[in-house]
Design a protein around this motif. Sequence first.
Motif, PDB file in Angstrom:
ATOM      1  N   TYR A  82      -4.584  -7.849   5.594  1.00 21.76           N
ATOM      2  CA  TYR A  82      -4.137  -6.505   6.202  1.00 21.76           C
ATOM      3  C   TYR A  82      -4.560  -5.540   4.908  1.00 21.76           C
ATOM      4  N   ILE A  83      -4.940  -4.458   5.241  1.00 26.19           N
ATOM      5  CA  ILE A  83      -5.138  -3.300   4.115  1.00 26.19           C
ATOM      6  C   ILE A  83      -4.685  -2.196   4.621  1.00 26.19           C
ATOM      7  N   SER A  84      -4.221  -1.290   3.813  1.00 24.24           N
ATOM      8  CA  SER A  84      -3.414  -0.028   4.318  1.00 24.24           C
ATOM      9  C   SER A  84      -4.719   1.128   3.932  1.00 24.24           C
ATOM     10  N   PHE A  85      -4.856   1.827   4.946  1.00 24.23           N
ATOM     11  CA  PHE A  85      -5.768   2.765   5.048  1.00 24.23           C
ATOM     12  C   PHE A  85      -5.712   3.828   5.888  1.00 24.23           C
ATOM     13  N   GLY A  86      -5.686   5.049   5.332  1.00 18.77           N
ATOM     14  CA  GLY A  86      -5.568   6.312   6.361  1.00 18.77           C
ATOM     15  C   GLY A  86      -4.248   6.545   7.022  1.00 18.77           C
ATOM     16  N   GLY A  87      -3.149   5.805   6.418  1.00 20.06           N
ATOM     17  CA  GLY A  87      -2.059   5.635   7.361  1.00 20.06           C
ATOM     18  C   GLY A  87      -1.712   4.694   7.879  1.00 20.06           C
ATOM     19  N   SER A  88      -2.653   3.741   8.107  1.00 17.80           N
ATOM     20  CA  SER A  88      -2.318   2.781   8.937  1.00 17.80           C
ATOM     21  C   SER A  88      -2.698   1.233   8.096  1.00 17.80           C
ATOM     22  N   GLU A  89      -2.149   0.079   9.048  1.00 19.60           N
ATOM     23  CA  GLU A  89      -2.300  -1.449   8.710  1.00 19.60           C
ATOM     24  C   GLU A  89      -3.501  -1.667   9.217  1.00 19.60           C
ATOM     25  N   ILE A  90      -4.528  -2.108   8.905  1.00 18.49           N
ATOM     26  CA  ILE A  90      -5.615  -2.661   9.487  1.00 18.49           C
ATOM     27  C   ILE A  90      -5.930  -4.007   9.000  1.00 18.49           C
ATOM     28  N   ALA A  91      -6.389  -4.943  10.303  1.00 22.58           N
ATOM     29  CA  ALA A  91      -6.306  -6.398  10.096  1.00 22.58           C
ATOM     30  C   ALA A  91      -8.044  -6.593  10.058  1.00 22.58           C
ATOM     31  N   LEU A 100     -13.939  -0.554  -1.233  1.00 21.83           N
ATOM     32  CA  LEU A 100     -13.630  -1.921  -1.323  1.00 21.83           C
ATOM     33  C   LEU A 100     -12.179  -2.036  -1.539  1.00 21.83           C
ATOM     34  N   THR A 101     -11.240  -2.336  -0.644  1.00 24.74           N
ATOM     35  CA  THR A 101      -9.720  -2.259  -0.606  1.00 24.74           C
ATOM     36  C   THR A 101      -8.984  -3.638  -0.758  1.00 24.74           C
ATOM     37  N   PRO A 102      -8.034  -3.665  -1.554  1.00 25.34           N
ATOM     38  CA  PRO A 102      -7.259  -4.798  -1.555  1.00 25.34           C
ATOM     39  C   PRO A 102      -6.135  -4.837  -0.974  1.00 25.34           C
ATOM     40  N   GLY A 103      -5.655  -5.841  -0.404  1.00 22.87           N
ATOM     41  CA  GLY A 103      -4.394  -5.821   0.438  1.00 22.87           C
ATOM     42  C   GLY A 103      -3.904  -7.147   0.434  1.00 22.87           C
ATOM     43  N   ALA A 146       0.207   4.807  -4.606  1.00 29.43           N
ATOM     44  CA  ALA A 146       0.218   3.155  -4.611  1.00 29.43           C
ATOM     45  C   ALA A 146       0.755   3.035  -3.077  1.00 29.43           C
ATOM     46  N   TYR A 147       0.245   1.863  -2.237  1.00 27.77           N
ATOM     47  CA  TYR A 147       0.661   1.783  -0.899  1.00 27.77           C
ATOM     48  C   TYR A 147       0.520   0.348  -0.700  1.00 27.77           C
ATOM     49  N   ILE A 148       1.330  -0.047   0.317  1.00 25.56           N
ATOM     50  CA  ILE A 148       1.523  -1.360   0.747  1.00 25.56           C
ATOM     51  C   ILE A 148       1.198  -1.330   2.473  1.00 25.56           C
ATOM     52  N   PRO A 149       0.385  -2.351   2.941  1.00 27.77           N
ATOM     53  CA  PRO A 149       0.309  -2.655   4.519  1.00 27.77           C
ATOM     54  C   PRO A 149       1.685  -3.118   4.903  1.00 27.77           C
ATOM     55  N   PHE A 150       2.321  -2.484   5.981  1.00 21.93           N
ATOM     56  CA  PHE A 150       3.731  -3.057   6.275  1.00 21.93           C
ATOM     57  C   PHE A 150       4.007  -2.405   7.750  1.00 21.93           C
ATOM     58  N   ASN A 151       4.263  -3.312   8.724  1.00 19.87           N
ATOM     59  CA  ASN A 151       4.652  -3.046   9.961  1.00 19.87           C
ATOM     60  C   ASN A 151       3.858  -1.808  10.584  1.00 19.87           C
ATOM     61  N   GLU A 160       0.540   2.552   6.576  1.00 18.85           N
ATOM     62  CA  GLU A 160       0.430   2.411   5.134  1.00 18.85           C
ATOM     63  C   GLU A 160       1.443   3.017   4.633  1.00 18.85           C
ATOM     64  N   VAL A 161       2.304   2.413   3.927  1.00 20.20           N
ATOM     65  CA  VAL A 161       3.618   2.713   3.286  1.00 20.20           C
ATOM     66  C   VAL A 161       3.412   2.920   1.826  1.00 20.20           C
ATOM     67  N   SER A 162       3.681   4.408   1.595  1.00 18.12           N
ATOM     68  CA  SER A 162       3.742   4.623   0.213  1.00 18.12           C
ATOM     69  C   SER A 162       4.968   4.250  -0.897  1.00 18.12           C
ATOM     70  N   VAL A 163       4.717   3.568  -1.997  1.00 20.37           N
ATOM     71  CA  VAL A 163       5.734   3.140  -2.855  1.00 20.37           C
ATOM     72  C   VAL A 163       5.519   3.794  -4.279  1.00 20.37           C
ATOM     73  N   GLN A 164       6.732   3.746  -4.856  1.00 13.98           N
ATOM     74  CA  GLN A 164       6.923   4.381  -6.238  1.00 13.98           C
ATOM     75  C   GLN A 164       7.255   3.535  -7.163  1.00 13.98           C
ATOM     76  N   GLU A 165       7.842   2.309  -6.942  1.00 21.28           N
ATOM     77  CA  GLU A 165       8.147   1.111  -8.008  1.00 21.28           C
ATOM     78  C   GLU A 165       7.344   0.000  -7.552  1.00 21.28           C
ATOM     79  N   PHE A 166       6.943  -0.817  -8.395  1.00 23.86           N
ATOM     80  CA  PHE A 166       6.146  -1.984  -7.981  1.00 23.86           C
ATOM     81  C   PHE A 166       6.009  -2.672  -9.407  1.00 23.86           C
ATOM     82  N   GLU A 167       5.118  -3.967  -8.884  1.00 20.50           N
ATOM     83  CA  GLU A 167       4.574  -4.701 -10.270  1.00 20.50           C
ATOM     84  C   GLU A 167       2.902  -4.714 -10.018  1.00 20.50           C
TER      85      GLU A 167
END
Length: 201
Positions: free
Chosen positions: A180-189, A167-170, A106-111, A114-121
């Motif tokens: 913004y999407i997270s992909f390949g380690g980056s945040e892409i607009a 087809l990537t959600p963000g 699981a990832y979020i686009p942030f700063n 692409e930031v890996s996360v372990q707890e989410f909704e």
Amino acid sequence: MDPKLDNRPYFGFPPPPMPDIYFAPVPVLPPYPHPGLDAPSADFVEVLDPPPIDWVPATPSTAYTLASRAFITGREGWDKSPLWTIRVHRDENLIPGKLAISHGTAYIPFNGKEVSVQEFEVLCAASDVLEWVSTSNDQIPEHALPAGNTHIGEPLYVGRVKHRGSLTPGKVHPSHGCCYISFGGSEIAYKRYEILCEVPQ
């Protein structure tokens, strides 16, 4: 003979003292509201239908239990496996991102990353209550689904784009005029994107 113990009628004055006996009133309970049915047992649990749109706490190892409820928002390009939308609290923000359920990541686009996360909704919804609408820049449709917010209270929405076969959600950040999407380690607009909206009733 003690008048209290005498069963004969007494016509004197004053009347004899009465025994010190007090009868407490018996409360009358209302009937069970379903005539013909027994009252539920102590371990009775009422099963409610889930709301049409919900955010359910999970981790990569527990999210699979939501497979029947999660709303699929994208697909991996290399194996076509489903992507789900998640959201995460991070530095006083509530940020939408993606969960590759088949791969437990699981990832979020942030700063910018692409930031890996372990707890989410996880976004759970019936298939007929949400729809995708094409838009661009800061044009947010009236029925767009709020999915998070920035630390100053600006709402964030769920968006998706096609990127390198996926087809990537963000996240849609209105004041930035992009998704913004997270992909390949980056945040892409992306300036042109689809945004998730509630189906008007």
